[in-house]
Design a protein around this motif. Structure first.
Motif, mmCIF file in Angstrom:
data_model
loop_
_atom_site.group_PDB
_atom_site.id
_atom_site.type_symbol
_atom_site.label_atom_id
_atom_site.label_comp_id
_atom_site.label_asym_id
_atom_site.label_seq_id
_atom_site.Cartn_x
_atom_site.Cartn_y
_atom_site.Cartn_z
ATOM 1 N N SER A 99 -9.991 -1.641 9.193
ATOM 2 C CA SER A 99 -9.287 -0.252 9.438
ATOM 3 C C SER A 99 -8.084 0.692 8.796
ATOM 4 C CB SER A 99 -9.200 0.535 10.477
ATOM 5 O OG SER A 99 -9.815 0.263 12.491
ATOM 6 N N PHE A 100 -8.343 0.959 8.455
ATOM 7 C CA PHE A 100 -7.817 1.519 6.650
ATOM 8 C C PHE A 100 -6.442 2.705 7.372
ATOM 9 C CE2 PHE A 100 -11.156 -0.863 5.273
ATOM 10 C CZ PHE A 100 -10.845 -1.625 4.283
ATOM 11 N N SER A 101 -5.144 2.483 6.995
ATOM 12 C CA SER A 101 -4.782 4.222 6.737
ATOM 13 C C SER A 101 -4.568 4.953 6.384
ATOM 14 C CB SER A 101 -3.248 3.602 6.826
ATOM 15 O OG SER A 101 -2.667 3.444 6.396
ATOM 16 N N PRO A 102 -4.918 6.365 6.537
ATOM 17 C CA PRO A 102 -4.670 7.041 5.286
ATOM 18 C C PRO A 102 -3.695 7.236 4.601
ATOM 19 C CG PRO A 102 -4.284 8.462 7.108
ATOM 20 C CD PRO A 102 -4.304 7.118 7.927
ATOM 21 N N ALA A 103 -3.575 7.722 3.000
ATOM 22 C CA ALA A 103 -2.144 6.905 2.132
ATOM 23 C C ALA A 103 -1.032 8.033 2.958
ATOM 24 C CB ALA A 103 -2.642 8.305 1.197
ATOM 25 N N VAL A 104 -0.514 6.276 2.685
ATOM 26 C CA VAL A 104 1.469 6.801 2.966
ATOM 27 C C VAL A 104 2.067 6.657 1.737
ATOM 28 C CG1 VAL A 104 0.709 6.219 5.196
ATOM 29 C CG2 VAL A 104 1.542 4.344 3.960
ATOM 30 N N PRO A 105 2.999 7.254 2.238
ATOM 31 C CA PRO A 105 4.285 7.438 0.505
ATOM 32 C C PRO A 105 4.612 5.757 0.189
ATOM 33 C CG PRO A 105 5.089 8.998 2.242
ATOM 34 C CD PRO A 105 3.910 8.158 2.571
ATOM 35 N N HIS A 106 4.761 5.641 -0.868
ATOM 36 C CA HIS A 106 4.879 4.015 -1.438
ATOM 37 C C HIS A 106 6.387 3.854 -0.971
ATOM 38 C CE1 HIS A 106 5.707 0.614 -3.575
ATOM 39 N NE2 HIS A 106 4.644 0.335 -4.228
ATOM 40 N N GLY A 107 7.184 3.622 -0.050
ATOM 41 C CA GLY A 107 8.511 3.773 0.061
ATOM 42 C C GLY A 107 9.182 5.687 0.670
ATOM 43 N N ALA A 108 10.380 5.289 0.248
ATOM 44 C CA ALA A 108 11.361 6.581 0.532
ATOM 45 C C ALA A 108 10.803 7.879 -0.682
ATOM 46 C CB ALA A 108 12.698 6.468 0.862
ATOM 47 N N ASP A 109 10.287 7.410 -1.706
ATOM 48 C CA ASP A 109 10.673 8.588 -2.672
ATOM 49 C C ASP A 109 8.607 7.685 -2.963
ATOM 50 O OD1 ASP A 109 10.083 9.194 -5.285
ATOM 51 O OD2 ASP A 109 11.973 8.321 -6.410
ATOM 52 N N GLU A 110 8.542 9.014 -2.461
ATOM 53 C CA GLU A 110 6.594 9.778 -2.995
ATOM 54 C C GLU A 110 6.092 9.380 -4.541
ATOM 55 O OE1 GLU A 110 4.862 12.603 -0.961
ATOM 56 O OE2 GLU A 110 6.497 12.371 0.915
ATOM 57 N N ARG A 111 7.253 10.022 -5.594
ATOM 58 C CA ARG A 111 7.478 9.631 -6.633
ATOM 59 C C ARG A 111 6.548 8.106 -7.561
ATOM 60 N NH1 ARG A 111 12.447 11.753 -9.794
ATOM 61 N NH2 ARG A 111 13.305 10.187 -8.199
ATOM 62 N N LEU A 112 6.601 7.328 -6.979
ATOM 63 C CA LEU A 112 5.840 6.016 -6.473
ATOM 64 C C LEU A 112 4.622 6.057 -6.278
ATOM 65 C CD1 LEU A 112 8.770 3.440 -5.843
ATOM 66 C CD2 LEU A 112 8.318 3.751 -7.738
ATOM 67 N N GLY A 113 3.968 6.987 -5.808
ATOM 68 C CA GLY A 113 2.997 6.875 -5.437
ATOM 69 C C GLY A 113 2.622 6.439 -3.951
ATOM 70 N N TYR A 114 0.658 6.630 -3.707
ATOM 71 C CA TYR A 114 1.275 6.260 -2.040
ATOM 72 C C TYR A 114 -0.242 4.755 -2.199
ATOM 73 C CZ TYR A 114 2.477 10.646 -1.375
ATOM 74 O OH TYR A 114 2.878 11.984 -1.885
ATOM 75 N N VAL A 115 0.280 4.083 -0.615
ATOM 76 C CA VAL A 115 -0.929 2.617 -0.599
ATOM 77 C C VAL A 115 -1.362 3.286 0.757
ATOM 78 C CG1 VAL A 115 1.144 1.896 -1.110
ATOM 79 C CG2 VAL A 115 1.344 2.062 1.331
ATOM 80 N N ILE A 116 -1.638 2.376 0.909
ATOM 81 C CA ILE A 116 -3.168 1.931 2.254
ATOM 82 C C ILE A 116 -2.396 0.752 2.676
ATOM 83 C CG2 ILE A 116 -4.615 3.613 1.749
ATOM 84 C CD1 ILE A 116 -6.591 1.575 1.025
ATOM 85 N N GLN A 117 -2.555 0.832 4.247
ATOM 86 C CA GLN A 117 -2.321 -0.139 5.344
ATOM 87 C C GLN A 117 -3.439 -0.464 5.909
ATOM 88 O OE1 GLN A 117 0.270 2.432 7.722
ATOM 89 N NE2 GLN A 117 1.816 0.945 6.962
ATOM 90 N N VAL A 118 -3.731 -1.578 6.320
ATOM 91 C CA VAL A 118 -4.634 -2.447 6.896
ATOM 92 C C VAL A 118 -4.376 -3.153 7.689
ATOM 93 C CG1 VAL A 118 -7.039 -3.973 5.735
ATOM 94 C CG2 VAL A 118 -5.516 -2.667 3.704
#
Length: 308
Positions: A143-162
């Protein structure tokens, strides 16, 4: 289920490469290794370069027998378009990737993700966008999460959890959430109720620069909440292990885990090894041996491409 950390900060490099084996499937998450281009205004030490070379060989060898490769986002310590790890590792593999077009910052959308996809073109048996999906492969559920922020600052992008489950147990890989400074980082963990979690920890070594005190405090509180979520084992490694004082930073988490009987460990300790902290000791290493490192061309190209 068997969990094998391949490369992490406690093993001497920047990485979260992890092999997860169920009864019928071998899954490799984020097969990449990097080093800090500069730390304490110093380049990588030869011991770091040697360790990267050693673990890169291990990682390439591991990929020979994996069925699935997952790329959680497009920072260079989580994916590699061929700088250090050859893209042949993707041949005939089922590959799941973070969506390269949506919920992604411009650097990853317009440069890193396209370059990576060009580099592995026609090599995997199949490439699928993973965000928010759940699939059954034999008796294994991924299972993969929807994209979540790369930490507190969303300017660093987004990641998926597994989350990977073999019916008997579940392991959850958070990727780069920087220790969960936002409540949205907890949602997937609470849904999946894993027995084991692999989490990166806060950017405490950058406190006062890119991390605010209140963000660090929130991150620690949320990690405490994760520990209370019915876990048996918590592997905390990656960002926080770049801080020489990581054990002090994580003390509230260790204390609650001890009270609850939850094992909290680094990747190295999980493998029954002593943590090999190199980046955070770079000044000390150069005091011991001030000779410049011999940096291979591929690694030099990776370091010149920028951090992450």
């Amino acid at each position: 289920m068997k969990i094998t950390p391949i490369a992490f900060e406690s093993l001497g490099v920047r990485s979260q490469a992890t092999l997860i084996e169920t009864k019928d499937l071998r899954v490799l998450v984020d097969p990449a290794i990097s080093l800090a281009p500069r730390r304490y205004n110093l380049p990588p030490h030869q011991r770091e370069v040697g360790r990267l070379t050693e673990l890169a060989k291990v990682l390439v060898d591991v990929t020979k027998d994996v069925d699935v490769i997952i790329v959680s986002h497009y920072h260079y310590d989580h994916h590699d378009p061929g700088y250090v790890i050859p893209t042949d590792i993707y041949k005939n593999k089922l590959v799941f990737i973070k969506d390269p077009q949506n919920m992604i910052n411009n650097s990853q959308k317009y440069r890193r993700a396209p370059r990576f996809l060009r580099s592995i073109k026609d090599k995997p048996s199949k490439i699928e966008i993973a965000d928010g999906k759940t699939l059954e492969l034999g008796r294994t559920t991924i299972s993969f999460s929807p994209a979540v922020p790369h930490g507190a600052d969303e300017r660093l992008g987004y990641v998926i959890q597994v989350a990977i489950s073999d019916k008997d147990s579940t392991v959850l890989f958070t990727s780069d959430i920087e220790g969960a400074p936002k409540d949205v980082h907890l949602k997937f963990t609470k849904e999946k109720m894993p027995k084991t979690i692999i989490i990166d920890g806060p950017l405490s070594y950058l406190l006062g620069r890119v991390l605010k005190e209140e963000e660090l405090e929130k991150s620690i509180r949320n990690m405490e909440e994760i520990v209370k979520n019915g876990l048996e084992t918590v592997i905390i490694d990656h960002h926080v292990l770049r801080d020489i004082n990581y054990a002090e930073v994580l003390k509230p988490v260790y204390d609650i885990a001890k009270d609850l009987g939850v094992r909290v460990t680094t990747a190295a300790e999980y493998l029954n090894l002593e943590p090999l902290i190199l980046e955070a000791r770079r000044k000390e290493l150069f005091k011991e041996d001030n000779r410049p490192a011999r940096i291979p061309r591929g690694l030099a190209n990776l370091l010149s491409a920028g951090e992450g």
